[in-house]
Design an enzyme around this catalytic site. Structure first.
Site, PDB file in Angstrom:
ATOM      1  N   ARG A 124      72.129  -9.894  77.554  1.00 58.67           N
ATOM      2  CA  ARG A 124      71.528 -10.771  78.567  1.00 58.67           C
ATOM      3  C   ARG A 124      71.111 -12.111  77.946  1.00 58.67           C
ATOM      4  O   ARG A 124      71.168 -13.155  78.607  1.00 58.67           O
ATOM      5  CB  ARG A 124      70.323 -10.064  79.204  1.00 58.67           C
ATOM      6  CG  ARG A 124      69.563 -10.897  80.224  1.00 58.67           C
ATOM      7  CD  ARG A 124      70.433 -11.241  81.419  1.00 58.67           C
ATOM      8  NE  ARG A 124      69.699 -12.046  82.380  1.00 58.67           N
ATOM      9  CZ  ARG A 124      69.470 -13.349  82.277  1.00 58.67           C
ATOM     10  NH1 ARG A 124      69.930 -14.006  81.217  1.00 58.67           N
ATOM     11  NH2 ARG A 124      68.811 -13.992  83.204  1.00 58.67           N
ATOM     12  N   HIS A 179      65.798  -2.231  78.851  1.00 57.68           N
ATOM     13  CA  HIS A 179      64.971  -2.410  80.039  1.00 57.68           C
ATOM     14  C   HIS A 179      63.531  -1.971  79.770  1.00 57.68           C
ATOM     15  O   HIS A 179      62.776  -1.669  80.696  1.00 57.68           O
ATOM     16  CB  HIS A 179      65.566  -1.634  81.220  1.00 57.68           C
ATOM     17  CG  HIS A 179      65.363  -2.297  82.545  1.00 57.68           C
ATOM     18  ND1 HIS A 179      64.584  -1.748  83.540  1.00 57.68           N
ATOM     19  CD2 HIS A 179      65.798  -3.479  83.036  1.00 57.68           C
ATOM     20  CE1 HIS A 179      64.578  -2.540  84.591  1.00 57.68           C
ATOM     21  NE2 HIS A 179      65.306  -3.604  84.315  1.00 57.68           N
ATOM     22  N   ASP A 196      56.034  -8.053  91.656  1.00 58.57           N
ATOM     23  CA  ASP A 196      56.064  -6.887  90.783  1.00 58.57           C
ATOM     24  C   ASP A 196      54.660  -6.291  90.691  1.00 58.57           C
ATOM     25  O   ASP A 196      53.751  -6.710  91.413  1.00 58.57           O
ATOM     26  CB  ASP A 196      56.587  -7.280  89.395  1.00 58.57           C
ATOM     27  CG  ASP A 196      57.443  -6.198  88.772  1.00 58.57           C
ATOM     28  OD1 ASP A 196      56.918  -5.093  88.554  1.00 58.57           O
ATOM     29  OD2 ASP A 196      58.633  -6.451  88.526  1.00 58.57           O
ATOM     30  N   TYR A 214      72.966  -1.298  99.577  1.00 56.15           N
ATOM     31  CA  TYR A 214      71.704  -0.570  99.538  1.00 56.15           C
ATOM     32  C   TYR A 214      71.188  -0.309 100.956  1.00 56.15           C
ATOM     33  O   TYR A 214      70.632   0.759 101.245  1.00 56.15           O
ATOM     34  CB  TYR A 214      70.659  -1.360  98.748  1.00 56.15           C
ATOM     35  CG  TYR A 214      70.944  -1.496  97.282  1.00 56.15           C
ATOM     36  CD1 TYR A 214      71.680  -0.533  96.599  1.00 56.15           C
ATOM     37  CD2 TYR A 214      70.481  -2.584  96.551  1.00 56.15           C
ATOM     38  CE1 TYR A 214      71.951  -0.655  95.241  1.00 56.15           C
ATOM     39  CE2 TYR A 214      70.732  -2.716  95.184  1.00 56.15           C
ATOM     40  CZ  TYR A 214      71.477  -1.748  94.546  1.00 56.15           C
ATOM     41  OH  TYR A 214      71.735  -1.870  93.205  1.00 56.15           O
ATOM     42  N   HIS A 242      60.376  -6.630  93.518  1.00 53.64           N
ATOM     43  CA  HIS A 242      60.827  -6.005  92.284  1.00 53.64           C
ATOM     44  C   HIS A 242      59.908  -4.864  91.852  1.00 53.64           C
ATOM     45  O   HIS A 242      59.881  -4.461  90.699  1.00 53.64           O
ATOM     46  CB  HIS A 242      60.900  -7.079  91.179  1.00 53.64           C
ATOM     47  CG  HIS A 242      61.759  -6.706  90.024  1.00 53.64           C
ATOM     48  ND1 HIS A 242      61.258  -6.511  88.749  1.00 53.64           N
ATOM     49  CD2 HIS A 242      63.096  -6.490  89.930  1.00 53.64           C
ATOM     50  CE1 HIS A 242      62.243  -6.197  87.938  1.00 53.64           C
ATOM     51  NE2 HIS A 242      63.360  -6.170  88.615  1.00 53.64           N
ATOM     52  N   GLU A 293      64.685   2.903  79.280  1.00 54.17           N
ATOM     53  CA  GLU A 293      63.545   2.625  80.154  1.00 54.17           C
ATOM     54  C   GLU A 293      62.276   3.228  79.567  1.00 54.17           C
ATOM     55  O   GLU A 293      62.326   4.196  78.802  1.00 54.17           O
ATOM     56  CB  GLU A 293      63.770   3.249  81.544  1.00 54.17           C
ATOM     57  CG  GLU A 293      65.050   2.845  82.247  1.00 54.17           C
ATOM     58  CD  GLU A 293      64.906   1.549  83.014  1.00 54.17           C
ATOM     59  OE1 GLU A 293      63.813   0.950  82.989  1.00 54.17           O
ATOM     60  OE2 GLU A 293      65.895   1.130  83.648  1.00 54.17           O
TER      61      GLU A 293
END
Length: 448
Positions: free
Chosen positions: A88, A134, A165, A321, A354, A382
């Protein structure tokens, strides 16, 4: 009747750290979180360890780096390290032309201020599509700032738009140490982790071997923490997971959902739950347990492209979605009708959603960067924090957070209230039809 022979849940076996209720604070919006973050950096004495998907080369990202540099100039012994996803960091935003990405920004900083900040790029897989770093969490001295947000303009509400968030500050040396020690022992020595502030890396066969070896090793790693929370009224267990097998975070999320006795709240930005969680929701509803799901409307997705803008295929994602959500609501319409299931759609102007996490029986609170989707479940590394609040000392602050979250939501009362394929723009209808005919829509959902 109490089952005296109940198998011990994984969470009960894992080490946890006791914490006082007053050491936990929840921040309700991105601007306040950004202000708190800069204040923490300005007052740092010993260490600053930042872990995020990315630290962007934009106004907010540069402001954070400016404060890091100023903190280092004030205290030269300050240990500052930034961990971001390797791939990224080496590309621009989706839709941008080819560029060096944020890695060029990191090199610029290192050239001007050598060794002030170490920027580490962590490669989870050989390509970004198949897995990214992540992990979340910013440690400043003995405070852990935990949020699913990365560092850029929209996440930190530097400008008109924001990406909503959750933001939590936890003042605990044990917790902060566990995060720092993981980075020091599991990532820094690894051959799949590279200093991005130095010379560009050649992605050759040696790189591929290093990344493969690191991936295998990371599937076995975990946080180490002083285990004094087993009998405490309030404790926190730090969790980590990578891959389908032996994924500690996934197992705890699933087990805690299964043991829900009264109520469950789920936050997810994209409605694309792993099949095992969908089946669990069905089981809980059949048992008469109340469930509330808060999810972003398609217009609040990171990938949504308004009709007045040029469309690209990445803009299909929010519609995919939404079709999944429509099917889910249709299936569970009886539970909605009898008040067991509440589905809330979040939308606020042109801002995006988010949020992720979970609340079980007003006792267990999961803070995580995990999107609760197949990609998070299988591909990305994660982490998360499971708070066990036995005496419900945190009820007020999490209730306050929940009320803030649902402020801009509408309740779905009927599955037919959700847009169907025929309601979509022509370009979207055409491409969704093609994806369905080839079953590529299912493959798409596994990687986005």
């Amino acid at each position: 009747m109490v089952n005296l022979y109940r198998r011990k849940q994984l969470l009960e076996k894992l080490p946890s750290s006791a914490i006082e209720a007053q050491a936990i604070s929840v921040i309700l919006n991105a601007k306040d979180y950004f202000e708190q973050l800069l204040t923490l950096i300005d007052n740092a004495k010993t260490r600053i360890y930042i872990t995020a998907l990315y630290l962007e080369d934009d106004e907010a990202g540069r402001l954070v780096v400016q404060h890091l540099i100023a903190a280092k100039e004030k205290i030269p012994t300050l240990d500052i390290k930034v961990f971001v996803d390797f791939h990224r960091a080496r590309r621009g935003l989706i839709g941008q032309k080819e560029c060096e990405g944020n890695a060029a920004f990191y090199r610029e900083i290192d050239e001007k201020h050598p060794d002030f900040i170490q920027f580490y790029g962590v490669a989870i897989k050989q390509k970004e599509l198949f897995g990214v770093l992540h992990l979340k969490g910013i440690v400043v001295d003995d405070t852990l700032a935990y949020t699913g947000a990365s560092i850029n303009n929209i996440y930190l509400h530097y400008g008109e738009r924001y990406r909503y968030d959750r933001y939590c500050l936890l003042r605990s040396s044990a917790l902060a140490n566990s995060f720092v020690e993981y980075l020091q022992h599991a990532l820094i020595p690894s051959e799949g982790v590279h200093l991005l502030g130095r010379h560009p890396l050649v992605l050759d066969n040696q790189f591929k071997k290093q990344v493969a070896a690191q991936h295998k090793q990371l599937t076995k790693t975990k946080y180490d923490i002083v285990d004094n929370g087993r009998n405490a009224a309030l404790s926190i267990t730090p969790l980590i997971g990578l891959g389908k097998r032996n994924n500690q975070l996934n197992k705890v999320i699933h087990e805690q959902m299964l043991q829900t006795e009264q109520s469950l709240i789920l936050y997810t930005p994209y409605f694309n739950l792993p099949s095992v969680l969908k089946r669990t929701i069905t089981k809980l509803l059949r048992k008469g347990i109340k469930i509330e799901i808060v999810v972003g409307d398609k217009r609040a997705s990171d990938f949504f492209i308004p009709e007045d803008q040029e469309f690209s295929k990445i803009g299909l994602v929010p519609y995919l979605y939404e079709t999944t959500l429509r099917q889910f609501v249709k299936r569970h319409q009886p539970s909605i009708n009898n008040g067991l299931l509440t589905v809330r759609l979040w939308q606020h102007d042109s801002n995006s959603f988010h949020l992720k996490g979970m609340q079980v029986d007003n006792r267990y609170h999961l803070l995580t960067g995990n999107n609760l989707n197949p990609r998070a479940w299988r591909l990305d590394i994660e982490n998360g924090l499971m708070i066990d609040d036995k005496d419900q000392q945190l009820t007020d602050i999490f209730d306050c957070e929940h009320q803030a979250i649902i402020q801009h939501t509408t309740i779905v009362k009927d599955w037919q209230d959700i847009d169907a394929l025929e309601d979509y723009p022509p370009f979207v209808k055409k491409w969704l039809g093609r994806l369905r005919k080839t079953n590529l829509d299912m493959l798409f959902k596994q990687y986005m």
